[in-house]
Enzyme design. Structure first.
Site, short mmCIF file in Angstrom:
data_model
loop_
_atom_site.label_atom_id
_atom_site.label_comp_id
_atom_site.label_asym_id
_atom_site.label_seq_id
_atom_site.Cartn_x
_atom_site.Cartn_y
_atom_site.Cartn_z
N CYS A 302 0.85 -1.20 0.00
CA CYS A 302 0.00 0.00 0.00
C CYS A 302 0.89 1.24 0.00
O CYS A 302 1.91 1.29 0.69
CB CYS A 302 -0.92 0.01 1.21
SG CYS A 302 -1.92 1.52 1.32
N CYS A 304 -0.10 4.30 0.96
CA CYS A 304 -0.58 5.40 1.81
C CYS A 304 0.53 5.83 2.78
O CYS A 304 1.48 5.08 3.04
CB CYS A 304 -1.86 5.02 2.55
SG CYS A 304 -1.62 4.12 4.08
ZN LIG Z 1 -1.97 1.92 3.60
#
Ligand SMILES: [Zn+2]
Length: 395
Positions: A302, A304
């Site tokens: 991911c 983020c």
């Molecule tokens: Zn994340």
């Protein structure tokens, strides 16, 4: 000002990828809208939302009408400027919250009278006032006032549907602003004939988009999916379709394959604040002891900010210690997860590989709450009281 175009259609399902142009920008569909009940997606700034790639944000008319008031927001230039979000916004009509949150509700053909859950003050929503309130808020997509009945009660659904249809026509009549797309809402509980009838009635009113309401409120997932299968084919294929209040990752994948373009749900942000984060394997509960020394990010791969900088062990610590940073980072991750999921879905629709993606995703994603929903459903069938959390899956 508004334009909806289909870019690609999956050959093996009803899934489609498109673009939806609004006065505040064009979004790519299928799209997931995080919920900003009180004109804020809890713990995230609009800058965060932009950074994780959110394109559409939902706000709740009922809450904003009661506090701080839709006229006040209009004085500040409308919701976009009041909450500092320049992208597309969708508001609901307030109807769902009146039926799930407000006290002492009294319904008649003209509208619904209720007491505020905040301070007990008396208010009335009519189709006309629901449109006016949403015109004051100034969202790009607005909703007709509808009545959300118990999905399993046939007699109540028949009655409610007649009101919902009459109200839809009145909402259309009441609309003054031309820079907002007013969507009609299909209701009819778990009853296929009522759903199809509702879709046909609303279609005849010719809305720029159609929502499917009253789902994910107590019926099983199988019932929800089969209702989509009978409803969607009755809606015009050249208009966007919005499944209201549904946004669990597995439901989004199932919904897209049945032809839904727009989703919203409090689930990703609400569970994040309880320490649950989405991964391709299902939800992880960060409070569990198994993460005390786990060096991995929330979800490997991911992009983020949370996953790029912190371990599950640190996140576990934040939740155990009750630190607000934990709520922020978990929310940021879950919204990013949904945005990436929608992007992947879209890419697979364009490549003609959505069906394979969908089966692989659903096989890998552990669904945590199906048993709970089945238990609720069974209890309803037995005539027992089922206490759904106020607001259910929506604001
Ligand atoms: Zn994340």
């Amino acid at each position: 000002m508004f334009g909806f175009g289909i870019i690609a259609q999956d050959p093996a399902s009803a899934a489609r990828a498109g673009t939806f142009q609004t006065p505040h920008g064009t979004m790519l569909t299928p799209v997931f809208a995080p919920v900003g009940t009180q004109a804020t997606v809890k713990t995230l700034t609009p800058r965060d939302l932009k950074e994780v790639g959110a394109s559409l944000v939902l706000a709740n008319t009922y809450h904003l009408y009661l506090r701080p008031g839709t006229a006040l927001i209009a004085d500040f230039g409308g919701l976009h400027s009041f909450m500092g979000w320049a992208g597309p916004i969708l508001t609901d009509s307030g109807g769902f919250q009146v039926f799930s949150l407000a006290q002492m509700r009294k319904l008649d053909a003209g509208g619904v009278t209720f007491r505020s859950h905040v301070d007990g003050s008396a208010h009335r929503f009519t189709p006309e006032s629901a449109v006016t309130a949403q015109e004051e808020l100034g969202a790009d997509i607005i909703m007709c006032l509808d009545e959300c009945a118990d999905p399993l009660d046939r007699a109540y659904n028949e009655e409610a549907l007649a009101r919902t249809h009459a109200w839809a026509a009145r909402c259309k009549e009441a609309q003054r602003r031309s820079d907002q797309a007013l969507f009609g809402i299909v209701q009819g509980g778990v009853f296929p004939d009522l759903r199809m009838d509702s879709a046909r009635v609303l279609r005849a009113l010719d809305f720029p988009g159609y929502a499917i309401g009253g789902l994910s409120v107590g019926e099983t997932k199988a019932e929800m999916y089969s209702i989509l299968e009978v409803t969607v084919p009755e809606l015009p294929s050249d208009k966007p379709r919005y499944l209201m209040g549904v946004g669990a990752p597995e439901d989004v994948v199932e919904g897209v394959s049945r032809g839904v373009d727009i989703f919203d749900c409090v689930l990703p942000t609400r569970v994040a604040r309880n320490g649950a984060v989405f991964s391709r394997a299902g939800r992880l509960n960060l409070r569990n002891a198994q993460y005390i020394r786990d060096p991995l990010p929330l979800e490997p791969g991911c992009d983020c900010y949370g996953c790029q900088h912190f371990s599950r062990a640190y996140m576990h610590h934040l939740f155990r210690a009750g630190e607000v940073l934990g709520l922020h980072l978990a929310t940021l991750h879950n919204v990013r997860f949904m945005v990436r999921l929608m992007g992947e879905i879209r890419a697979h629709i364009e490549a003609g590989t959505f069906s394979r993606f969908s089966s692989e995703f659903l096989a890998a994603y552990r669904v945590p709450n199906q048993e709970v929903r089945h238990a609720h459903h069974a209890a309803r069938r037995r005539g027992e009281t089922v206490v759904l959390k106020p607001g259910g899956r929506r604001g």
